[in-house]
Design an enzyme around this catalytic site. Structure first.
Site, PDB file in Angstrom:
ATOM      1  N   ASP A 483       0.850  -1.189   0.000  1.00 33.68           N
ATOM      2  CA  ASP A 483       0.000   0.000   0.000  1.00 33.68           C
ATOM      3  C   ASP A 483       0.891   1.247   0.000  1.00 33.68           C
ATOM      4  OD1 ASP A 483      -2.899   1.001   0.453  1.00 33.68           O
ATOM      5  OD2 ASP A 483      -1.697   2.138   1.913  1.00 33.68           O
ATOM      6  N   ASN A 491      -2.578  13.201  -3.767  1.00 33.53           N
ATOM      7  CA  ASN A 491      -3.741  13.638  -4.556  1.00 33.53           C
ATOM      8  C   ASN A 491      -4.173  15.040  -4.154  1.00 33.53           C
ATOM      9  OD1 ASN A 491      -3.954  11.338  -6.136  1.00 33.53           O
ATOM     10  ND2 ASN A 491      -5.285  10.277  -4.660  1.00 33.53           N
ATOM     11  N   ASP A 500      -2.190   9.472 -10.308  1.00 36.65           N
ATOM     12  CA  ASP A 500      -2.215   8.357 -11.263  1.00 36.65           C
ATOM     13  C   ASP A 500      -0.818   8.068 -11.801  1.00 36.65           C
ATOM     14  OD1 ASP A 500      -4.933   8.143 -10.908  1.00 36.65           O
ATOM     15  OD2 ASP A 500      -5.478   9.210 -12.760  1.00 36.65           O
ATOM     16  N   GLU A 527      -4.825   2.654  -4.077  1.00 36.30           N
ATOM     17  CA  GLU A 527      -3.360   2.626  -4.002  1.00 36.30           C
ATOM     18  C   GLU A 527      -2.883   1.328  -3.370  1.00 36.30           C
ATOM     19  OE1 GLU A 527      -4.878   4.765  -0.318  1.00 36.30           O
ATOM     20  OE2 GLU A 527      -5.365   4.682  -2.424  1.00 36.30           O
TER      21      GLU A 527
END
Length: 615
Positions: A483, A491, A500, A527
């Site tokens: 993770d 973000n 992304d 993620e």
């Protein structure tokens, strides 16, 4: 000029000598006496016959017996020719003197071989008793005394007896008086011969007519019906002309005896027209089609006139009509032949035969040619030949239609095979495209569109299989959950597009380190990533994860604001225990990831909880 027309012209010219009158009147110096017992004399009967033509106004025209004739009557010798006269209102008197020079009494028959005479009266005078016979087709058939289609007069002569036979003949049409003087044996022999000939002729017509009628009922093709109609009408016409109809069909209908001949002739003309238009496939809107339609209506009109006008007019009108129809059909058939309609060739030959035979028969029937019996036989040959040629023409037409049908069927089959091949090729292309699309759909359904890694669905499909294989082979199976640390900050700081880009970087690093063919890298969340490592134990999996974490930690990306941006990963590792299912394995790996996060992130934690098989 076409060969057919040239042949027709030659044959027509060859008839001109026959059209001339067969004899010229010769003043009688005294009617000679026929020796009845001499066969050669009987064969030369017309050298012993005298005749007299009594026009209206002549005293002999109104005489009703030989006793009423003037004594100075100018009798004429037939001079060996048949007595044949065209349409006339005259009354004809015929005389024959016969003698029996034999040693015993004998019987002969004077035979008048023409059935279509309105009134025929015979007188016998001489040494024995006088006899008197009144007959003709305007009287009931049994008035003839002998059941025979021609007129028979029995002549019985005693030894050395001489008798004078006188005939009074009158008819509303042409007048034929073909006479023979025969023994009973000769009459029977000729009758048997004619019976065979007529039986074959009318029997063949009947068979062909019924056969064509059956073909019509089975196929529904109109020209078969019209051909049967034509043969029936022609058979009826010949039957009436030969005297059979009067003998067998209407022996007591004296008024219909004459009417039936022009009536059946008009039916022949109508049936010829209908059959010709159908067989030659003449279009109604063409000139030939218009002409044939007009001919058909003329035939119908003449049929009606036949019932209204006298026989002397209708027989002439309907004969002209029939010959006009035959000639018109002949010309139209030649045109159709020249236009490439092959069955018309046999049709042309059939009507050429019929045209010549019909012309000769008409000339004989109207008194312009002698020997009516021979002309009747010729007409039968012409009709028979025409029927054979017409039916052969229909066979050829059927053959050509069948060939066209087979050609159409072959072309249709070829076209169908081509279309099937074309459709099969299109279907194969469509199947390939569909298969390709299915593979693409399968790829899209099992792969993550952003990173190119397998997705959660693929992991759910393959993980049970890997677990079952590990239990079966007793080989290790290790699951690592990875993770991204503080990914929400990325973000929020630089936007989802830059996030992304980080995810794609992580996917590339995972792909570089997961090198073995059976190892699988999966993105199963935003993620969140997973590594399925069959055949890899905990130390090996830990080593792979530490290499991944080190690689990502030392790699930076340029952020939208120009600064270097980095990210770290946390990993939880668990190995499948004996008797453990995939859910428990996933939960232990997820618990190890949670502990890695809680211990400060950017680290690898191995599940330290042993799995206990409750079973």
């Amino acid at each position: 000029m076409s060969p057919v027309l040239r042949l027709f012209a030659i044959l027509s010219l060859s008839l001109l000598p026959a059209i001339a009158l067969p004899y010229g009147p010769v003043p009688e110096a005294g009617c000679p006496i026929l020796e009845a017992t001499d066969p050669e004399s009987r064969q030369s009967l017309m050298h012993f016959v005298c005749f007299y033509s009594a026009a209206p106004g002549d005293p002999a025209h109104d005489a009703h017996s030989p006793d009423d004739l003037p004594e100075n009557l100018n009798w004429r010798l037939a001079s060996g020719h048949d007595l044949v006269f065209s349409h006339t209102k005259s009354v004809y008197w015929v005389r024959l003197n016969v003698e029996n020079t034999g040693s015993r009494q004998a019987l002969w028959y004077l035979k008048l071989n023409y059935p279509l005479l309105d009134e025929v009266t015979f007188w016998q005078t001489g040494d024995g008793p006088n006899t008197h016979l009144v007959t003709g087709d305007q009287r009931p058939f049994d008035a003839r005394g002998i059941d025979y289609r021609y007129f028979l007069l029995p002549v019985t002569l005693a030894e050395g007896e001489t008798r004078s036979i006188t005939l009074r003949v009158r008819s509303s049409g042409a007048l034929n008086v073909p006479l023979t003087f025969e023994t009973p044996e000769e009459v029977i022999a000729k009758s048997n011969h004619l019976t065979l000939t007529h039986g074959l002729f009318y029997g063949a017509l009947l068979v062909f007519a019924v056969f064509n009628l059956l073909l019509f009922f089975s196929s529904g093709t109109a020209y078969y019906f019209y051909n049967a109609f034509y043969m029936a009408a022609m058979g009826l016409f010949m039957f009436a002309m030969g005297g059979f109809a009067n003998q067998y069909f209407w022996p007591d209908s004296t008024g219909f005896a004459n009417t039936s001949i022009p009536l059946s002739l008009a039916l022949c003309a109508l049936s010829m027209t209908l059959f010709g238009r159908s067989f030659l496939e003449v279009e109604r809107k063409t000139m030939a089609g218009t002409a044939m339609t007009a001919l058909a209506w003329f035939c119908i009109g003449f049929l009606a006139l036949t019932l209204l006008l006298p026989y002397s007019k209708t027989i002439l009108l309907n004969t002209v009509l029939a010959l006009s129809v035959i000639g018109s059909l002949f010309v139209i058939a030649v045109v159709r032949w020249r236009h490439g309609y092959q069955p018309a060739m046999w049709y042309v030959l059939a009507w050429l035969v019929m045209l010549l035979g019909g012309l000769i028969y008409a000339l004989a029937a109207f008194g312009y040619l002698a020997d009516f019996l021979a002309r009747e036989a010729l007409m039968q040959v012409a009709v028979g030949g025409q029927v054979v040629l017409l039916n052969y023409a229909m066979v050829q037409r059927w053959r050509l239609l069948n060939e066209k049908l087979l050609e159409v069927e072959h072309n249709a089959r070829t076209e169908l095979e081509f279309k099937v091949h074309e459709r099969t090729a299109q279907l194969r292309n469509t199947m390939r495209e569909l298969e390709k699309a299915n593979r693409q759909l399968a790829t899209l359904s099992l792969n993550d569109s952003l990173t190119g890694l397998h997705n959660r669905r693929h992991m759910d499909n393959i993980l049970p299989e890997l677990c079952a294989e590990a239990r079966r082979t007793r080989q290790p199976l290790t699951l690592a959950l990875v993770d991204a640390d503080h990914f929400k900050t990325v973000n929020d700081t630089w936007g989802h597009a830059f996030g992304d880009t980080f995810l794609q970087l992580i996917a590339d690093i995972l792909t570089r380190h997961v090198k073995r063919p059976r190892d699988v890298a999966v993105r199963f969340g935003g993620e969140e990533f997973a590594l399925l490592l069959p055949g890899t134990d905990i130390p090996g999996a830990r080593k792979v994860c530490e290499a991944i974490l080190h690689d990502i930690a030392t790699t930076s990306l340029t952020s939208p604001d120009g600064h270097a941006a980095k990210i770290t990963l946390s990993a939880g590792v668990a190995s499948l225990a004996h008797g453990e299912d995939r859910t428990s394995l996933f939960d232990r790996a997820d618990e190890a990831l949670y502990r890695a996060k809680s211990r400060g992130r950017n680290r690898v934690v191995v599940s330290d909880h042993s799995f206990v098989d409750k079973a």
